[in-house]
Design an enzyme around this catalytic site. Structure first.
Site, PDB file in Angstrom:
ATOM      1  N   LEU A 198      -0.717  -5.091   8.548  1.00  0.00           N
ATOM      2  CA  LEU A 198       0.158  -3.976   8.217  1.00  0.00           C
ATOM      3  C   LEU A 198       0.667  -3.357   9.512  1.00  0.00           C
ATOM      4  CD1 LEU A 198      -1.880  -2.024   5.473  1.00  0.00           C
ATOM      5  CD2 LEU A 198      -0.026  -3.658   5.099  1.00  0.00           C
ATOM      6  N   ASP A 199       1.857  -2.740   9.451  1.00  0.00           N
ATOM      7  CA  ASP A 199       2.346  -1.977  10.590  1.00  0.00           C
ATOM      8  C   ASP A 199       1.332  -0.890  10.924  1.00  0.00           C
ATOM      9  OD1 ASP A 199       4.669  -3.471  10.440  1.00  0.00           O
ATOM     10  OD2 ASP A 199       5.759  -1.955   9.296  1.00  0.00           O
ATOM     11  N   LYS A 200       1.291  -0.497  12.179  1.00  0.00           N
ATOM     12  CA  LYS A 200       0.337   0.518  12.637  1.00  0.00           C
ATOM     13  C   LYS A 200       0.395   1.789  11.793  1.00  0.00           C
ATOM     14  CE  LYS A 200      -0.857   3.279  16.715  1.00  0.00           C
ATOM     15  NZ  LYS A 200      -0.481   3.617  18.101  1.00  0.00           N
TER      16      LYS A 200
ATOM     17  N   ARG B 174      10.847  -1.724   4.821  1.00  0.00           N
ATOM     18  CA  ARG B 174      11.589  -0.770   5.658  1.00  0.00           C
ATOM     19  C   ARG B 174      13.033  -1.222   5.863  1.00  0.00           C
ATOM     20  NH1 ARG B 174       7.662  -0.282  10.729  1.00  0.00           N
ATOM     21  NH2 ARG B 174       9.195   1.293  11.385  1.00  0.00           N
TER      22      ARG B 174
END
Length: 237
Positions: A53-55, A153
């Site tokens: 996952l993105d940070k 996103r």
């Protein structure tokens, strides 16, 4: 941070974690920042990355405990054999309450780390559904059928409704309670207003898949910061 507090489920094949926002899934190239994988290695020794996952995205991440489960899980996640659901808050209200986005995604030719929709990119498919509408925002569910970098996103930016607080694909502005609550006043002790949310409003919510003839249906509770924001939005609807 206690890794045991983040574990949703574990067995002999895998461990599933509810990752907090702000924590890397795996170590960065520089290696200076703590990551979820580093914490898991301290507990289990060897551990295998399946997906990430993105940070700033919170929620479900699965790691494999041995090489065979790593191979099988990686194949499941790379194919279309895992049902992946996210929840998130977007700016505005989509014209259609539900729909699909199929824009192919590739890396931006000039901006490293940024993705764009381009017909030369990899096929990408996101289904979306509005769960709740507010004056300036919508709380949404997303099901991704492919696993491209920044997929939700990028697709929501293309739809004209980026994820809140998204610095890459939106305006990056934090959400203040004064923008939600009419006649909001600072308390005497506050010099300036603290944001109610200042990180990407996206959460990996559910994963469903089958491994070794066992059905896994995993769910990660929406974190406290997003729950608090939703509560305020509902109160001031």
């Amino acid at each position: 941070m206690r890794i045991d507090d983040l574990i949703i489920i574990e067995d002999e094949h895998l461990v599933a974690i509810n990752k907090p926002a702000g924590l890397l899934t795996i170590p960065a190239r520089e290696g200076s920042e703590i990551s979820l994988k580093t914490l898991l290695r301290q507990k289990y020794g060897n551990i295998f990355t399946v997906h990430r996952l993105d940070k700033e995205t919170s929620g479900l991440v699965v790691f494999a405990k041995h090489e065979e489960s790593h191979k099988l899980l990686s194949q499941l996640f790379e194919g279309r054999d895992v049902e992946k659901f996210y929840q998130g808050l977007v700016i505005g209200k989509p014209v259609n309450a539900e729909g699909s986005i199929d824009g192919a995604i590739m890396e931006h030719p000039a901006k490293r780390g940024m993705m764009v929709i381009n017909r030369r990119g990899k096929p990408s498919h996101t289904d979306y559904k509005v769960l709740e509408s507010f004056r300036a925002f919508s709380w949404m569910e997303f099901q991704i059928h492919t696993g491209r970098t920044h997929q939700i996103r990028v697709h929501m930016k293309d739809l004209g409704h980026p994820i809140v607080c998204d610095e890459l694909y939106g305006d990056g502005k934090p959400i203040l309670i004064s923008s939600i609550k009419r006649n909001y006043k600072l308390s005497k002790d506050e010099l300036e207003e603290r944001p109610i949310l200042n990180r990407l409003g996206l959460h990996s919510w559910k994963l469903r898949f089958k491994l070794y003839d066992k059905e896994y249906a995993l769910e990660a509770e929406v974190p406290k910061d997003l729950r608090a924001l939703l509560q305020q939005l509902r109160k001031n609807k």
